[in-house]
Write a protein that holds these residues in place. Structure first.
Motif, PDB file in Angstrom:
ATOM      1  N   GLU A  22       0.192   4.216  -0.543  1.00 48.84           N
ATOM      2  CA  GLU A  22      -0.443   5.427  -0.005  1.00 48.84           C
ATOM      3  C   GLU A  22      -0.068   5.673   1.450  1.00 48.84           C
TER       4      GLU A  22
ATOM      5  N   ARG B 269      -4.694   9.982   7.365  1.00 49.94           N
ATOM      6  CA  ARG B 269      -4.917   8.839   6.463  1.00 49.94           C
ATOM      7  C   ARG B 269      -5.441   7.636   7.234  1.00 49.94           C
ATOM      8  N   PHE B 270      -4.892   7.424   8.401  1.00 54.14           N
ATOM      9  CA  PHE B 270      -5.375   6.315   9.222  1.00 54.14           C
ATOM     10  C   PHE B 270      -6.854   6.515   9.567  1.00 54.14           C
TER      11      PHE B 270
ATOM     12  N   ASP C 231       0.844  -1.196   0.000  1.00 55.10           N
ATOM     13  CA  ASP C 231       0.000   0.000   0.000  1.00 55.10           C
ATOM     14  C   ASP C 231       0.879   1.246   0.000  1.00 55.10           C
TER      15      ASP C 231
ATOM     16  N   GLN D 158      -6.544  -3.336  12.083  1.00 49.51           N
ATOM     17  CA  GLN D 158      -7.214  -2.113  12.548  1.00 49.51           C
ATOM     18  C   GLN D 158      -6.320  -1.190  13.369  1.00 49.51           C
TER      19      GLN D 158
ATOM     20  N   GLN E 243      -9.111   8.172   7.904  1.00 49.12           N
ATOM     21  CA  GLN E 243      -9.900   7.967   6.686  1.00 49.12           C
ATOM     22  C   GLN E 243     -10.136   6.480   6.436  1.00 49.12           C
ATOM     23  N   ARG E 244      -9.215   5.662   6.872  1.00 50.00           N
ATOM     24  CA  ARG E 244      -9.316   4.217   6.669  1.00 50.00           C
ATOM     25  C   ARG E 244      -9.926   3.501   7.867  1.00 50.00           C
ATOM     26  N   LYS E 245     -10.487   4.257   8.779  1.00 49.16           N
ATOM     27  CA  LYS E 245     -11.185   3.702   9.944  1.00 49.16           C
ATOM     28  C   LYS E 245     -10.267   2.897  10.865  1.00 49.16           C
ATOM     29  N   VAL E 246      -8.993   3.290  10.908  1.00 53.35           N
ATOM     30  CA  VAL E 246      -8.057   2.657  11.825  1.00 53.35           C
ATOM     31  C   VAL E 246      -8.478   3.016  13.246  1.00 53.35           C
TER      32      VAL E 246
ATOM     33  N   ILE F  22      -0.695  -0.619   8.169  1.00 48.23           N
ATOM     34  CA  ILE F  22      -1.884  -0.977   8.938  1.00 48.23           C
ATOM     35  C   ILE F  22      -1.890  -2.480   9.138  1.00 48.23           C
TER      36      ILE F  22
END
Length: 140
Positions: A43, A94-95, A41, A65, A97-100, A62
């Motif tokens: 990004e 960014r984390f 990844d 989660q 946005q990715r629901k981390v 990541i």
């Protein structure tokens, strides 16, 4: 200064930055993790660019989660100018946005000295993940 995703054309500049800023052993480990993260990844590899030149890089990943800030490197002439702070803030965004669910700072023998920097950003002791093996084995 601009924070953006790594692009293939940045590879040489980022490799040179890592070679200059990190110890030889740390650079070797980081280059392996860097290559693996790019294949998983890209990004989550961020660069800080100033006047067309790479000033810093942050490699994140990541796993289950949890978002990990693995390695950050900033050229000495750009330190104290908010480059590291901007890289961490952008990765945190960014984390989110990715629901981390939780951002952790991966700590190993190579970056323990950065603890005061992260603490200045509000990172608490429970937000440090002490790595006992290279990140490439932990995440993926």
């Amino acid at each position: 200064m601009q924070i953006r995703s790594f692009q293939l054309s940045d590879y040489r500049s980022v490799a040179e930055l890592l070679e200059e800023v990190l110890s030889e052993e740390c650079c070797e480990e980081t280059m392996g993790a860097f290559a693996r993260q790019l294949s998983w990844d890209s990004e989550l590899v961020l660069v800080a660019e100033s006047a067309g030149s790479i000033a810093g890089v942050l490699i994140g990943t990541i796993d289950k989660q949890k978002g990990y800030v693995y390695r950050i490197a900033v050229y000495e002439q750009y330190r104290g100018q908010g480059v590291g702070r901007a890289l961490v803030a952008s990765m945190s965004s960014r984390f989110r946005q990715r629901k981390v669910q939780k951002m952790l700072i991966a700590v190993d023998k190579h970056n323990e000295y950065l603890r005061p920097f992260y603490e200045s950003l509000g990172v608490g002791s429970s937000d440090f993940a002490h790595l006992t093996q290279p990140l490439s084995i932990v995440a993926g």
